[in-house]
Design a protein around this motif. Sequence first.
Motif, short mmCIF file in Angstrom:
data_model
loop_
_atom_site.label_atom_id
_atom_site.label_comp_id
_atom_site.label_asym_id
_atom_site.label_seq_id
_atom_site.Cartn_x
_atom_site.Cartn_y
_atom_site.Cartn_z
N LEU A 199 38.92 22.57 31.40
CA LEU A 199 39.52 22.18 32.67
C LEU A 199 39.57 23.29 33.72
CD1 LEU A 199 42.41 19.80 31.55
CD2 LEU A 199 40.49 19.22 33.02
N SER A 210 36.26 23.90 35.44
CA SER A 210 35.86 22.66 36.13
C SER A 210 36.59 22.54 37.46
CB SER A 210 36.15 21.45 35.26
OG SER A 210 35.38 21.46 34.09
N LEU A 211 37.89 22.82 37.45
CA LEU A 211 38.70 22.69 38.67
C LEU A 211 38.41 23.81 39.67
CD1 LEU A 211 42.10 21.66 37.05
CD2 LEU A 211 40.56 20.20 38.36
N GLY A 239 34.00 23.43 40.09
CA GLY A 239 33.50 22.10 40.40
C GLY A 239 33.45 21.72 41.87
N ARG A 263 28.06 19.09 39.52
CA ARG A 263 29.48 18.94 39.19
C ARG A 263 29.65 17.87 38.11
NH1 ARG A 263 32.40 16.18 43.72
NH2 ARG A 263 31.20 17.72 44.88
N ILE A 308 31.38 18.58 34.49
CA ILE A 308 32.65 17.95 34.14
C ILE A 308 32.46 16.83 33.12
CG2 ILE A 308 34.59 16.59 35.04
CD1 ILE A 308 34.30 18.16 37.66
N ALA A 345 40.35 16.58 37.65
CA ALA A 345 38.93 16.74 37.30
C ALA A 345 38.21 15.40 37.36
CB ALA A 345 38.80 17.36 35.92
#
Length: 258
Positions: free
Chosen positions: A24, A27-28, A31, A39, A43, A115
Amino acid sequence: MGMISAVRTIVFYFLLAVTTLLWLPPSLLIGPFLPYRWRYRMIAVAWSRVALWLARWILGIRYRVRGLENIPAQPCVILAKHQSAWETFYLSSYFQPLSQVLKRELLNIPVFGWALRMIKPIAINREQPKQALRQVAQEGAARLAKGNWLLIFPEGTRVPPGRIGKFSRGGASLAAHAGLPVLPVAHNAGQFWPKLDWRKASGTVDVVIGPPMTAEGTDSASIAELNQRAFLWVAQAQHEIGSLSDENWQALREQYGI
Protein backbone atom coordinates in the motif's frame (compact mmCIF):
# COMPACT_ATOMS: atom_id res chain seq x y z
CA MET A 1 -12.46 -29.44 5.41
CA GLY A 2 -10.16 -30.24 8.31
CA MET A 3 -7.48 -28.73 10.48
CA ILE A 4 -4.90 -28.63 7.70
CA SER A 5 -7.19 -26.47 5.55
CA ALA A 6 -7.82 -24.15 8.48
CA VAL A 7 -4.09 -23.72 9.20
CA ARG A 8 -3.30 -23.11 5.53
CA THR A 9 -6.07 -20.53 5.28
CA ILE A 10 -4.84 -18.67 8.38
CA VAL A 11 -1.28 -18.61 7.01
CA PHE A 12 -2.56 -17.44 3.62
CA TYR A 13 -4.53 -14.52 5.06
CA PHE A 14 -1.65 -13.56 7.35
CA LEU A 15 0.82 -13.42 4.46
CA LEU A 16 -1.67 -11.61 2.24
CA ALA A 17 -2.22 -9.02 4.99
CA VAL A 18 1.54 -8.52 5.40
CA THR A 19 1.95 -8.20 1.64
CA THR A 20 -0.88 -5.68 1.50
CA LEU A 21 0.70 -3.56 4.24
CA LEU A 22 3.97 -3.54 2.30
CA TRP A 23 2.23 -2.90 -1.03
CA LEU A 24 0.00 0.00 0.00
CA PRO A 25 2.56 2.73 0.89
CA PRO A 26 4.46 2.69 -2.44
CA SER A 27 1.16 2.37 -4.32
CA LEU A 28 -0.24 5.47 -2.63
CA LEU A 29 2.99 7.45 -2.89
CA ILE A 30 4.04 6.55 -6.42
CA GLY A 31 0.77 5.54 -8.05
CA PRO A 32 -0.72 9.03 -8.52
CA PHE A 33 2.32 10.10 -10.57
CA LEU A 34 2.30 7.12 -12.95
CA PRO A 35 0.45 6.86 -16.26
CA TYR A 36 -2.81 5.00 -15.71
CA ARG A 37 -1.74 1.73 -17.30
CA TRP A 38 1.47 1.57 -15.24
CA ARG A 39 -0.51 2.50 -12.14
CA TYR A 40 -2.96 -0.31 -12.82
CA ARG A 41 -0.13 -2.81 -13.14
CA MET A 42 1.48 -1.61 -9.95
CA ILE A 43 -1.70 -1.60 -7.86
CA ALA A 44 -4.02 -4.25 -9.31
CA VAL A 45 -1.83 -6.66 -11.27
CA ALA A 46 1.03 -6.94 -8.78
CA TRP A 47 -1.24 -7.45 -5.77
CA SER A 48 -3.53 -9.90 -7.57
CA ARG A 49 -0.60 -12.00 -8.78
CA VAL A 50 0.81 -12.15 -5.27
CA ALA A 51 -2.60 -13.34 -4.03
CA LEU A 52 -2.71 -16.02 -6.76
CA TRP A 53 0.87 -17.07 -5.95
CA LEU A 54 0.05 -17.40 -2.27
CA ALA A 55 -3.15 -19.29 -3.12
CA ARG A 56 -1.11 -21.75 -5.16
CA TRP A 57 1.76 -22.37 -2.76
CA ILE A 58 -0.02 -21.99 0.59
CA LEU A 59 -3.56 -23.16 -0.19
CA GLY A 60 -2.73 -25.52 -3.02
CA ILE A 61 -5.15 -23.80 -5.39
CA ARG A 62 -3.85 -24.03 -8.95
CA TYR A 63 -5.69 -23.24 -12.15
CA ARG A 64 -5.92 -24.14 -15.81
CA VAL A 65 -7.50 -22.02 -18.51
CA ARG A 66 -9.22 -22.95 -21.76
CA GLY A 67 -10.33 -20.55 -24.46
CA LEU A 68 -7.57 -17.94 -24.35
CA GLU A 69 -7.74 -17.91 -28.14
CA ASN A 70 -11.28 -16.49 -27.85
CA ILE A 71 -10.14 -13.23 -26.27
CA PRO A 72 -10.60 -10.38 -28.77
CA ALA A 73 -7.85 -7.84 -29.39
CA GLN A 74 -10.09 -4.94 -28.44
CA PRO A 75 -11.26 -4.68 -24.81
CA CYS A 76 -14.91 -5.49 -24.28
CA VAL A 77 -17.41 -6.43 -21.55
CA ILE A 78 -16.55 -9.56 -19.55
CA LEU A 79 -19.57 -11.42 -18.16
CA ALA A 80 -18.15 -13.77 -15.54
CA LYS A 81 -19.61 -16.33 -13.20
CA HIS A 82 -19.26 -15.20 -9.58
CA GLN A 83 -18.50 -17.72 -6.85
CA SER A 84 -15.59 -16.30 -4.83
CA ALA A 85 -12.83 -13.71 -4.59
CA TRP A 86 -10.44 -15.94 -6.54
CA GLU A 87 -11.85 -15.04 -9.97
CA THR A 88 -11.47 -11.34 -9.18
CA PHE A 89 -7.76 -11.85 -8.56
CA TYR A 90 -7.35 -13.86 -11.75
CA LEU A 91 -9.36 -11.62 -14.07
CA SER A 92 -7.83 -8.42 -12.65
CA SER A 93 -4.33 -9.75 -13.27
CA TYR A 94 -4.94 -11.13 -16.76
CA PHE A 95 -7.06 -8.41 -18.42
CA GLN A 96 -5.20 -5.12 -18.31
CA PRO A 97 -6.36 -2.53 -17.56
CA LEU A 98 -9.69 -3.65 -16.17
CA SER A 99 -12.49 -1.68 -14.53
CA GLN A 100 -14.77 -3.61 -12.22
CA VAL A 101 -18.27 -2.86 -11.00
CA LEU A 102 -18.18 -3.06 -7.20
CA LYS A 103 -20.07 -1.84 -4.17
CA ARG A 104 -19.33 1.76 -3.16
CA GLU A 105 -18.54 0.84 0.46
CA LEU A 106 -15.20 -0.70 -0.58
CA LEU A 107 -13.87 2.74 -1.48
CA ASN A 108 -14.47 3.88 2.08
CA ILE A 109 -12.02 1.38 3.57
CA PRO A 110 -9.12 3.45 4.95
CA VAL A 111 -5.94 3.28 2.85
CA PHE A 112 -7.06 0.23 0.83
CA GLY A 113 -9.99 2.16 -0.59
CA TRP A 114 -7.70 5.02 -1.56
CA ALA A 115 -5.57 2.66 -3.65
CA LEU A 116 -8.69 1.12 -5.14
CA ARG A 117 -9.90 4.52 -6.33
CA MET A 118 -6.76 4.99 -8.40
CA ILE A 119 -7.51 2.06 -10.70
CA LYS A 120 -10.90 3.52 -11.69
CA PRO A 121 -13.53 0.99 -10.64
CA ILE A 122 -17.23 1.73 -11.06
CA ALA A 123 -18.48 2.01 -7.50
CA ILE A 124 -22.26 1.69 -7.22
CA ASN A 125 -24.81 2.03 -4.46
CA ARG A 126 -26.64 -1.29 -4.37
CA GLU A 127 -29.51 0.25 -2.41
CA GLN A 128 -30.41 2.36 -5.46
CA PRO A 129 -30.50 -0.15 -8.34
CA LYS A 130 -31.98 2.17 -10.98
CA GLN A 131 -29.34 4.81 -10.33
CA ALA A 132 -26.67 2.09 -10.31
CA LEU A 133 -27.75 0.87 -13.76
CA ARG A 134 -27.48 4.38 -15.19
CA GLN A 135 -24.08 4.82 -13.56
CA VAL A 136 -22.76 1.55 -14.98
CA ALA A 137 -24.02 2.50 -18.44
CA GLN A 138 -22.43 5.96 -18.37
CA GLU A 139 -19.14 5.17 -16.64
CA GLY A 140 -18.81 1.77 -18.32
CA ALA A 141 -19.09 3.32 -21.79
CA ALA A 142 -16.43 5.87 -20.83
CA ARG A 143 -14.05 3.16 -19.57
CA LEU A 144 -14.51 1.07 -22.70
CA ALA A 145 -13.89 4.11 -24.91
CA LYS A 146 -10.55 4.62 -23.15
CA GLY A 147 -9.46 1.04 -23.76
CA ASN A 148 -10.38 -0.63 -20.48
CA TRP A 149 -11.85 -4.07 -20.15
CA LEU A 150 -15.05 -3.97 -18.13
CA LEU A 151 -15.72 -6.79 -15.66
CA ILE A 152 -19.33 -7.42 -14.68
CA PHE A 153 -20.67 -10.24 -12.54
CA PRO A 154 -24.20 -10.37 -13.99
CA GLU A 155 -25.54 -12.54 -11.15
CA GLY A 156 -24.93 -9.57 -8.84
CA THR A 157 -23.64 -11.69 -5.97
CA ARG A 158 -21.66 -14.86 -5.32
CA VAL A 159 -23.64 -18.00 -6.15
CA PRO A 160 -22.24 -21.30 -4.79
CA PRO A 161 -21.25 -24.19 -7.06
CA GLY A 162 -24.15 -26.28 -8.29
CA ARG A 163 -26.36 -23.30 -9.02
CA ILE A 164 -26.40 -20.26 -11.31
CA GLY A 165 -28.17 -16.98 -10.74
CA LYS A 166 -30.21 -14.97 -13.22
CA PHE A 167 -28.10 -12.62 -15.39
CA SER A 168 -28.96 -8.94 -15.28
CA ARG A 169 -29.04 -7.26 -18.70
CA GLY A 170 -26.80 -4.34 -17.79
CA GLY A 171 -23.61 -5.80 -19.25
CA ALA A 172 -25.27 -6.97 -22.46
CA SER A 173 -26.94 -3.59 -22.88
CA LEU A 174 -23.69 -1.73 -22.36
CA ALA A 175 -21.86 -3.90 -24.89
CA ALA A 176 -24.63 -3.57 -27.47
CA HIS A 177 -24.74 0.22 -27.26
CA ALA A 178 -20.93 0.42 -27.41
CA GLY A 179 -20.87 -1.82 -30.48
CA LEU A 180 -18.67 -4.33 -28.65
CA PRO A 181 -19.04 -8.02 -27.79
CA VAL A 182 -19.49 -9.64 -24.42
CA LEU A 183 -16.95 -12.26 -23.37
CA PRO A 184 -18.49 -15.01 -21.20
CA VAL A 185 -16.32 -16.65 -18.52
CA ALA A 186 -17.14 -19.80 -16.54
CA HIS A 187 -15.16 -21.37 -13.67
CA ASN A 188 -15.49 -23.50 -10.56
CA ALA A 189 -13.43 -21.44 -8.08
CA GLY A 190 -16.16 -21.66 -5.46
CA GLN A 191 -15.43 -25.35 -5.08
CA PHE A 192 -12.08 -24.47 -3.49
CA TRP A 193 -12.82 -20.94 -2.23
CA PRO A 194 -16.33 -21.41 -0.79
CA LYS A 195 -18.78 -18.65 0.02
CA LEU A 196 -20.10 -20.17 3.23
CA ASP A 197 -16.83 -21.45 4.74
CA TRP A 198 -13.78 -19.29 5.52
CA ARG A 199 -11.47 -22.26 5.00
CA LYS A 200 -10.07 -22.98 1.56
CA ALA A 201 -9.57 -26.36 -0.13
CA SER A 202 -6.71 -27.38 -2.41
CA GLY A 203 -7.41 -28.28 -6.02
CA THR A 204 -7.36 -26.97 -9.58
CA VAL A 205 -9.72 -24.23 -10.72
CA ASP A 206 -11.01 -24.69 -14.25
CA VAL A 207 -11.49 -21.39 -16.09
CA VAL A 208 -13.27 -21.49 -19.44
CA ILE A 209 -13.37 -18.41 -21.67
CA GLY A 210 -16.09 -18.50 -24.27
CA PRO A 211 -16.35 -16.97 -27.74
CA PRO A 212 -17.13 -13.25 -27.96
CA MET A 213 -20.83 -12.64 -28.59
CA THR A 214 -22.42 -9.62 -30.19
CA ALA A 215 -25.96 -8.28 -30.28
CA GLU A 216 -27.91 -7.96 -33.52
CA GLY A 217 -29.00 -4.46 -32.54
CA THR A 218 -29.54 -2.10 -29.63
CA ASP A 219 -33.25 -2.71 -29.12
CA SER A 220 -34.47 -4.47 -25.99
CA ALA A 221 -35.17 -7.75 -27.81
CA SER A 222 -31.64 -7.91 -29.22
CA ILE A 223 -30.13 -7.13 -25.82
CA ALA A 224 -32.28 -9.77 -24.13
CA GLU A 225 -31.27 -12.34 -26.75
CA LEU A 226 -27.55 -11.58 -26.25
CA ASN A 227 -27.90 -11.79 -22.49
CA GLN A 228 -29.71 -15.13 -22.73
CA ARG A 229 -27.10 -16.49 -25.13
CA ALA A 230 -24.28 -15.56 -22.76
CA PHE A 231 -26.19 -16.96 -19.79
CA LEU A 232 -26.81 -20.31 -21.47
CA TRP A 233 -23.21 -20.60 -22.62
CA VAL A 234 -21.95 -19.99 -19.08
CA ALA A 235 -24.52 -22.42 -17.67
CA GLN A 236 -23.50 -25.16 -20.10
CA ALA A 237 -19.80 -24.57 -19.42
CA GLN A 238 -20.47 -24.66 -15.67
CA HIS A 239 -22.22 -28.00 -16.10
CA GLU A 240 -19.36 -29.41 -18.19
CA ILE A 241 -16.78 -28.60 -15.50
CA GLY A 242 -19.00 -29.99 -12.75
CA SER A 243 -20.07 -26.67 -11.24
CA LEU A 244 -23.76 -26.80 -12.19
CA SER A 245 -25.83 -29.75 -11.02
CA ASP A 246 -27.44 -32.12 -13.50
CA GLU A 247 -30.83 -31.23 -12.04
CA ASN A 248 -30.39 -27.47 -12.51
CA TRP A 249 -28.91 -27.86 -15.98
CA GLN A 250 -31.79 -30.08 -17.07
CA ALA A 251 -34.28 -27.55 -15.70
CA LEU A 252 -32.62 -24.80 -17.76
CA ARG A 253 -32.67 -26.95 -20.88
CA GLU A 254 -36.39 -27.54 -20.46
CA GLN A 255 -37.04 -23.87 -19.69
CA TYR A 256 -35.20 -22.59 -22.77
CA GLY A 257 -35.94 -25.51 -25.08
CA ILE A 258 -32.37 -26.63 -25.70
